[in-house]
Motif scaffolding. Structure first.
Motif, PDB file in Angstrom:
ATOM      1  N   GLU A   9      41.130 -17.758  -5.367  1.00 25.43           N
ATOM      2  CA  GLU A   9      41.238 -19.075  -5.980  1.00 25.43           C
ATOM      3  C   GLU A   9      40.861 -20.210  -5.029  1.00 25.43           C
ATOM      4  N   VAL A  10      40.656 -19.911  -3.758  1.00 29.39           N
ATOM      5  CA  VAL A  10      40.436 -20.973  -2.780  1.00 29.39           C
ATOM      6  C   VAL A  10      39.180 -21.791  -3.067  1.00 29.39           C
ATOM      7  N   PRO A  11      38.013 -21.174  -3.331  1.00 32.67           N
ATOM      8  CA  PRO A  11      36.831 -22.020  -3.579  1.00 32.67           C
ATOM      9  C   PRO A  11      37.007 -22.977  -4.752  1.00 32.67           C
ATOM     10  N   PRO A  20      32.994 -30.086  -0.056  1.00 29.20           N
ATOM     11  CA  PRO A  20      31.910 -29.111   0.089  1.00 29.20           C
ATOM     12  C   PRO A  20      32.375 -27.778   0.662  1.00 29.20           C
ATOM     13  N   GLY A  21      33.649 -27.674   1.002  1.00 29.31           N
ATOM     14  CA  GLY A  21      34.212 -26.472   1.610  1.00 29.31           C
ATOM     15  C   GLY A  21      35.385 -26.863   2.475  1.00 29.31           C
ATOM     16  N   LEU A  71      35.855 -17.670   1.375  1.00 25.61           N
ATOM     17  CA  LEU A  71      36.839 -18.735   1.208  1.00 25.61           C
ATOM     18  C   LEU A  71      36.184 -20.118   1.180  1.00 25.61           C
ATOM     19  N   GLY A  72      34.978 -20.210   1.708  1.00 28.36           N
ATOM     20  CA  GLY A  72      34.302 -21.498   1.791  1.00 28.36           C
ATOM     21  C   GLY A  72      34.566 -22.248   3.077  1.00 28.36           C
ATOM     22  N   TYR A 264      45.336 -16.204   3.566  1.00 21.81           N
ATOM     23  CA  TYR A 264      44.821 -17.517   3.947  1.00 21.81           C
ATOM     24  C   TYR A 264      45.210 -18.567   2.916  1.00 21.81           C
ATOM     25  N   ALA A 265      45.148 -18.181   1.640  1.00 21.24           N
ATOM     26  CA  ALA A 265      45.454 -19.127   0.566  1.00 21.24           C
ATOM     27  C   ALA A 265      46.842 -19.728   0.705  1.00 21.24           C
TER      28      ALA A 265
END
Length: 293
Positions: A9-11, A20-21, A71-72, A264-265
């Protein structure tokens, strides 16, 4: 801003913020043998680790780089740090080489109080280093020692940031706490220092340090997560200061990837749940990091 419950779900999360990330200024990649030793300490605990914790992303290096891309995370360093003489120069050669062959990786370097330190720090800068890391707990050195005065001056003049683990996390030890790094900043007030982990558990004095010095920032590494809140909870009285510092460019995203005991999320979710506003999240997750590097 909605919360984020999984890495997948991170992006979508940062896109909804209009970013942009992500820029993450506290990421570690190490030479393989050193990495295995570090991970052993995390697994088994010890004087510098307390009980230790499981590593969520104990994966081969290529898979870890790919996860950051998924993850972006557009920019990240490969932070390494020396704990004894004779290590730093070789580590710098490795981290700078890793950055050259890894898109998105910021060239990083480290140093240790030893003969020749100013020479190899200058070489790292000449070779393109854009961020440094020192760990006062693991390194066990006082940052105010005369051997490092020229290095701090060089970094202050260059404007290249240095991520400093200066607080008593995960356990007290070494030359940690506010006074050692505050002493450096009194001599070199233009130093672009990024205090790791928001300075936990010594939140108050490190927040004051960031407010006092124009180029001092705090990174969010492990802060506000369920893991840290059980051990070193963030004091509610500092929430207004956290918001103000973030909007003033003085809080940047850091995670400690890959050596974290949760996805990470969860770090991003912990930031979102602070409910400090989308502008604050945009500043912390992109704008402030972009300004630092």
């Amino acid at each position: 801003m909605s919360c984020v419950e999984s890495d997948a779900e991170v992006p979508g999360w940062w896109r909804r913020l209009g970013l942009p990330g992500l820029i993450d200024l506290h990421v570690h990649f190490l030479p393989e043998r050193m990495e295995r030793r570090v991970w052993h300490h995390f697994h088994h605990g010890g004087p510098l680790m307390g009980d230790g914790w499981p590593i969520t992303y104990e994966w081969p290096v290529g898979r870890r780089v790919e996860r950051l891309r998924e993850l972006g995370v557009q920019r990240f360093p490969a932070l390494a740090y020396a704990h004894k003489p004779g290590m730093a120069s070789d580590l710098n050669a490795w981290t700078l080489g890793f950055a050259r062959r890894t898109p998105g990786c910021l060239p990083s370097a480290t140093f240790y109080p030893e003969p020749g330190v100013e020479t190899y720090v200058r070489k790292a800068l000449d070779d393109g280093a854009r961020i440094f890391k020192v760990h006062l707990q693991v390194g066990g050195f006082d940052p105010r020692v005369p051997e490092l005065d020229g290095v701090w001056g060089l970094l202050a003049e260059s404007g290249v940031p240095v991520v400093v683990h200066a607080s008593s996390v995960p356990v007290p030890g070494g030359h940690v706490g506010i006074e050692p790094i505050a002493g450096v900043l009194r001599r070199h007030p233009a130093l672009r220092a990024v205090i790791a982990h928001l300075g936990m558990p010594e939140y108050d004095p490190f927040f004051a340090l960031a407010a006092r010095y124009e180029r001092v920032a705090l990174d969010t590494t492990m802060a506000f997560t369920g893991f840290s809140e059980q051990r070193m909870p963030f004091p509610a009285r500092l929430r207004p200061a956290l918001r103000d510092l973030g909007l003033a460019g003085k809080v940047v995203l850091g995670t400690d990837f890959p050596t974290i005991p949760y996805p990470y999320a969860h770090q991003l979710d912990a930031l979102a749940r602070l409910d400090l506003g989308d502008a604050w999240l945009r500043a912390v997750c992109w704008d402030n990091g972009a300004a630092v590097i």
